[in-house]
Design a protein around this motif. Structure first.
Motif, PDB file in Angstrom:
ATOM      1  N   ASP A  73      21.784  67.828  55.091  1.00 10.79           N
ATOM      2  CA  ASP A  73      22.718  68.486  54.173  1.00 10.79           C
ATOM      3  C   ASP A  73      23.820  67.551  53.658  1.00 10.79           C
ATOM      4  O   ASP A  73      24.870  68.006  53.219  1.00 10.79           O
ATOM      5  N   THR A  74      23.571  66.261  53.687  1.00 10.22           N
ATOM      6  CA  THR A  74      24.495  65.278  53.123  1.00 10.22           C
ATOM      7  C   THR A  74      24.110  65.010  51.673  1.00 10.22           C
ATOM      8  O   THR A  74      22.937  64.801  51.366  1.00 10.22           O
ATOM      9  N   VAL A  75      25.091  65.018  50.761  1.00  5.23           N
ATOM     10  CA  VAL A  75      24.823  64.720  49.353  1.00  5.23           C
ATOM     11  C   VAL A  75      24.464  63.233  49.226  1.00  5.23           C
ATOM     12  O   VAL A  75      25.224  62.367  49.656  1.00  5.23           O
ATOM     13  N   VAL A  76      23.290  62.960  48.654  1.00  6.84           N
ATOM     14  CA  VAL A  76      22.854  61.571  48.481  1.00  6.84           C
ATOM     15  C   VAL A  76      22.814  61.158  47.013  1.00  6.84           C
ATOM     16  O   VAL A  76      22.667  59.977  46.703  1.00  6.84           O
ATOM     17  N   PHE A  77      22.957  62.128  46.098  1.00  6.94           N
ATOM     18  CA  PHE A  77      22.953  61.836  44.662  1.00  6.94           C
ATOM     19  C   PHE A  77      23.585  63.018  43.942  1.00  6.94           C
ATOM     20  O   PHE A  77      23.394  64.162  44.346  1.00  6.94           O
ATOM     21  N   SER A  78      24.345  62.729  42.908  1.00  4.99           N
ATOM     22  CA  SER A  78      25.000  63.797  42.158  1.00  4.99           C
ATOM     23  C   SER A  78      25.019  63.445  40.678  1.00  4.99           C
ATOM     24  O   SER A  78      25.260  62.291  40.320  1.00  4.99           O
ATOM     25  N   THR A  79      24.787  64.425  39.825  1.00  6.07           N
ATOM     26  CA  THR A  79      24.877  64.198  38.387  1.00  6.07           C
ATOM     27  C   THR A  79      26.325  64.364  37.937  1.00  6.07           C
ATOM     28  O   THR A  79      27.166  64.848  38.693  1.00  6.07           O
ATOM     29  N   ASP A  80      26.612  63.976  36.715  1.00  8.93           N
ATOM     30  CA  ASP A  80      27.920  64.255  36.132  1.00  8.93           C
ATOM     31  C   ASP A  80      28.005  65.744  35.808  1.00  8.93           C
ATOM     32  O   ASP A  80      26.984  66.421  35.649  1.00  8.93           O
ATOM     33  N   ARG A  81      29.232  66.246  35.687  1.00 11.00           N
ATOM     34  CA  ARG A  81      29.425  67.642  35.275  1.00 11.00           C
ATOM     35  C   ARG A  81      28.993  67.809  33.821  1.00 11.00           C
ATOM     36  O   ARG A  81      29.189  66.923  33.005  1.00 11.00           O
ATOM     37  N   ILE A  82      28.457  68.987  33.502  1.00  8.16           N
ATOM     38  CA  ILE A  82      28.123  69.326  32.123  1.00  8.16           C
ATOM     39  C   ILE A  82      29.446  69.545  31.386  1.00  8.16           C
ATOM     40  O   ILE A  82      30.343  70.198  31.914  1.00  8.16           O
ATOM     41  N   PRO A  83      29.589  69.010  30.172  1.00  6.04           N
ATOM     42  CA  PRO A  83      30.841  69.217  29.438  1.00  6.04           C
ATOM     43  C   PRO A  83      31.113  70.708  29.214  1.00  6.04           C
ATOM     44  O   PRO A  83      30.192  71.498  29.003  1.00  6.04           O
ATOM     45  N   GLU A  84      32.393  71.097  29.294  1.00  7.19           N
ATOM     46  CA  GLU A  84      32.778  72.482  29.024  1.00  7.19           C
ATOM     47  C   GLU A  84      32.329  72.881  27.628  1.00  7.19           C
ATOM     48  O   GLU A  84      32.392  72.090  26.696  1.00  7.19           O
ATOM     49  N   GLY A  85      31.876  74.117  27.480  1.00  7.25           N
ATOM     50  CA  GLY A  85      31.437  74.619  26.181  1.00  7.25           C
ATOM     51  C   GLY A  85      29.984  74.309  25.866  1.00  7.25           C
ATOM     52  O   GLY A  85      29.516  74.575  24.764  1.00  7.25           O
ATOM     53  N   PHE A  86      29.266  73.747  26.839  1.00 14.68           N
ATOM     54  CA  PHE A  86      27.858  73.399  26.624  1.00 14.68           C
ATOM     55  C   PHE A  86      26.992  74.013  27.710  1.00 14.68           C
ATOM     56  O   PHE A  86      27.449  74.310  28.809  1.00 14.68           O
ATOM     57  N   LEU A  87      25.725  74.179  27.378  1.00 16.16           N
ATOM     58  CA  LEU A  87      24.702  74.588  28.314  1.00 16.16           C
ATOM     59  C   LEU A  87      23.783  73.392  28.497  1.00 16.16           C
ATOM     60  O   LEU A  87      23.359  72.778  27.514  1.00 16.16           O
ATOM     61  N   GLY A  88      23.489  73.030  29.736  1.00 17.42           N
ATOM     62  CA  GLY A  88      22.578  71.924  30.002  1.00 17.42           C
ATOM     63  C   GLY A  88      21.219  72.444  30.415  1.00 17.42           C
ATOM     64  O   GLY A  88      21.119  73.314  31.280  1.00 17.42           O
ATOM     65  N   VAL A  89      20.175  71.923  29.786  1.00 19.27           N
ATOM     66  CA  VAL A  89      18.811  72.293  30.140  1.00 19.27           C
ATOM     67  C   VAL A  89      18.112  71.026  30.631  1.00 19.27           C
ATOM     68  O   VAL A  89      17.864  70.110  29.853  1.00 19.27           O
ATOM     69  N   VAL A  90      17.880  70.976  31.946  1.00 23.57           N
ATOM     70  CA  VAL A  90      17.166  69.843  32.521  1.00 23.57           C
ATOM     71  C   VAL A  90      15.687  70.190  32.413  1.00 23.57           C
ATOM     72  O   VAL A  90      15.194  71.081  33.096  1.00 23.57           O
TER      73      VAL A  90
END
Length: 134
Positions: A25-42
């Protein structure tokens, strides 16, 4: 910017090195936050295990602090995974089981402005203009 406009976006890419010393349960990788006002579709999450050992899982970290796990423990190459994230949210990769391994990760897709997001973005511009004395 049109509400229909899809902006190509790389949410994150890199190499993860798992070790026997990493606790579960240790974070080994993290993405940047999605900019406010946007929807991110991976649209495509690729996890390529270049050596065997260990396991990981993915979770969304929401702007308000809530965390949502959205995969089981992954211990072998996985491609074609997808996710939707809102402004202020981000995706984390966590160590799911100990073991030594190397994983290449890529998360690609697009971001798209939200109708309410355009209002928030406009308010920010207006309030920063007022603060600047314009």
């Amino acid at each position: 910017m049109s509400l229909q406009e899809k902006i190509p976006w790389t949410f994150g890419e890199g190499t993860i090195y798992l070790t026997n010393f990493s606790s579960t349960d240790t974070v080994v990788f993290s993405t940047d936050r999605i900019p406010e006002g946007f929807l991110g579709v991976v649209e495509d999450i690729n996890l390529i295990f270049t050596t065997s050992g260990g396991g990981i899982y993915l979770r969304k970290s929401l702007r308000g602090g809530r965390k949502i796990r959205f995969t089981d423990n992954i211990t072998t190459t996985a491609t074609g995974l997808s996710a939707i994230v809102s402004g202020g949210d981000f995706i984390e990769v966590l160590n799911g089981s100990t073991g030594v391994g190397v994983i290449d990760i890529t998360l690609h897709g697009y971001i798209q402005p939200l109708p309410a997001g355009n209002i928030l973005i406009s308010r920010k511009r207006i309030s920063s203009s007022i603060a600047d004395g314009l």
